[in-house]
Design a protein around this motif. Structure first.
Motif, PDB file in Angstrom:
ATOM      1  N   CYS A  30       0.845  -1.198   0.000  1.00  0.00           N
ATOM      2  CA  CYS A  30       0.000   0.000   0.000  1.00  0.00           C
ATOM      3  C   CYS A  30       0.884   1.253   0.000  1.00  0.00           C
ATOM      4  CB  CYS A  30      -0.911  -0.016   1.218  1.00  0.00           C
ATOM      5  SG  CYS A  30      -1.784   1.540   1.430  1.00  0.00           S
ATOM      6  N   GLY A  32      -0.032   4.078   0.854  1.00  0.00           N
ATOM      7  CA  GLY A  32      -0.460   4.927   1.967  1.00  0.00           C
ATOM      8  C   GLY A  32       0.214   4.560   3.269  1.00  0.00           C
ATOM      9  N   CYS A  33       0.230   3.247   3.616  1.00  0.00           N
ATOM     10  CA  CYS A  33       0.745   2.832   4.921  1.00  0.00           C
ATOM     11  C   CYS A  33       1.919   1.855   4.803  1.00  0.00           C
ATOM     12  CB  CYS A  33      -0.374   2.220   5.760  1.00  0.00           C
ATOM     13  SG  CYS A  33      -1.110   0.752   5.030  1.00  0.00           S
ATOM     14  N   CYS A  49      -7.518   0.291   0.784  1.00  0.00           N
ATOM     15  CA  CYS A  49      -6.675  -0.384   1.772  1.00  0.00           C
ATOM     16  C   CYS A  49      -7.464  -0.591   3.069  1.00  0.00           C
ATOM     17  CB  CYS A  49      -5.419   0.444   2.043  1.00  0.00           C
ATOM     18  SG  CYS A  49      -4.442  -0.176   3.413  1.00  0.00           S
ATOM     19  N   CYS A  52      -5.477   1.582   6.030  1.00  0.00           N
ATOM     20  CA  CYS A  52      -5.375   3.054   6.092  1.00  0.00           C
ATOM     21  C   CYS A  52      -6.369   3.760   5.169  1.00  0.00           C
ATOM     22  CB  CYS A  52      -3.963   3.501   5.765  1.00  0.00           C
ATOM     23  SG  CYS A  52      -3.549   3.381   4.026  1.00  0.00           S
ATOM     24  N   HIS A  54      -6.432   3.907   1.987  1.00  0.00           N
ATOM     25  CA  HIS A  54      -5.883   4.471   0.750  1.00  0.00           C
ATOM     26  C   HIS A  54      -6.708   3.950  -0.431  1.00  0.00           C
ATOM     27  CE1 HIS A  54      -2.930   5.733  -2.255  1.00  0.00           C
ATOM     28  NE2 HIS A  54      -3.127   4.552  -2.815  1.00  0.00           N
TER      29      HIS A  54
HETATM   30 ZN   LIG Z   1      -2.750   1.322   3.494  1.00  0.00          ZN
END
Ligand SMILES: [Zn+2]
Length: 308
Positions: A30, A32-33, A49, A52, A54
């Motif tokens: 991911c 994002g995280c 996700c 998080c 995303h």
């Molecule tokens: Zn994530």
């Protein structure tokens, strides 16, 4: 001098390198995280996700599956660009078209369909970013315009899911004319009092933002989507200033009044359906949708004396 001397050698590989036990494409990292997500978990979560939230980019077809109830009828499938300017940049435009057609299975960067969204008749134009950056050329403009005209003729609501880098430079001024053409059709839709909802996904930029993406009766964006006209790098170089955090992202644009709503993809269909019902005064598909059985009996007993 040392008592003993051991020359260090790298660990020798015996035979063939051991193949990875994880098949390619089973896990996704991911952005994002930075966590690894099991591909199936991601797919079952509408490509959001689970850790998080995303929002991963999705294809035009996946988008239709998320929004519509069941099957849909696709319109103007055969429309394809003829390369009117015989354009070549680093690569011939004809070759770009061919490669994008092979990669996506589409003839251009938009799919226009009629179907039902939570029981409501709609026309949806869903843009495909993987087809030359979802750029708007003559075909995209014509297909969306025909979609709007169909919505007018059949009195359906219009939804456009935007995912675009802007106008298609390989078609020059012809691509820019699509902005006015689509906006003209949307004005007729407005006069006929039919709703138009623009769904802005990551990314929505250039001529698409500068035309129909911002003309919705409601402009709904997905979280953290890049939405703007010129890209942040170009603006930074022009004004020679560092841009603020979250610049051109949905949340900031909502705060500044450029958008009406930022909605998580998992709640998007319900939000659009609710908005359409409000705008068209359509009754709910299933009355008492969120009301439990105990409340049901309550309503029944309360209404009983009135009917008697
Ligand atoms: Zn994530």
């Amino acid at each position: 001098m040392a008592w003993f001397k051991k020359t260090r050698r790298p660990i020798a590989r015996t035979g063939k390198a051991k193949a990875s036990r994880v098949p390619e494409g089973l896990w996704v990292k991911c952005p994002g995280c930075s966590q690894a997500i099991y591909n199936k978990d991601l797919a079952s979560n509408l490509n959001v996700c689970p850790k998080c939230a995303h929002h991963f980019r999705v294809s035009a077809t996946e988008r239709l599956k998320m929004l519509l109830d069941g099957d849909w009828i696709e319109h103007d499938v055969s429309l394809a660009s003829t390369d009117p300017l015989n354009f070549t940049d680093t690569k011939a435009y004809k070759a770009r078209l061919k490669a994008s057609k092979a990669a996506t299975g589409l003839k251009d960067a938009v799919i226009v369909v009629s179907g039902e969204l939570d029981g409501l008749p709609v026309i949806v134009a869903s843009m495909e970013f993987d087809f030359i950056g979802g750029s708007m050329g003559v075909v995209v403009g014509e297909k969306i315009t025909r979609g709007i005209e169909r919505a007018l003729a059949e009195r359906r609501a219009m939804i456009i899911v935007c995912a675009s880098a802007g106008a298609r430079m390989m078609e020059g001024a012809l691509s820019l004319m699509q902005m006015a053409k689509i906006c003209g059709a949307l004005a007729r839709l407005d006069r006929a009092r039919l709703p138009f909802i623009a769904i802005l996904t990551d990314p929505t930029t250039g001529g698409v933002t500068a035309s129909f993406a911002m003309l919705g009766d409601l402009n709904i964006a997905e979280p953290k989507a890049l939405i703007g006209f010129a890209g942040p790098r170009v603006i930074e170089q022009t004004i020679r200033q560092k841009l603020p955090e979250g610049f051109q992202r949905s949340e900031l644009l909502l705060e500044k009044g450029m958008l009406d709503l930022v909605v998580d993809r998992r709640e998007l269909k319900a939000a659009v359906a609710q908005a359409l019902r409000f705008m068209t005064c359509a009754p709910a598909a299933r009355p008492n949708l969120d009301i439990g059985s105990s409340v049901h009996s309550g309503i029944d007993s309360a209404s009983a004396p009135i009917t008697e």
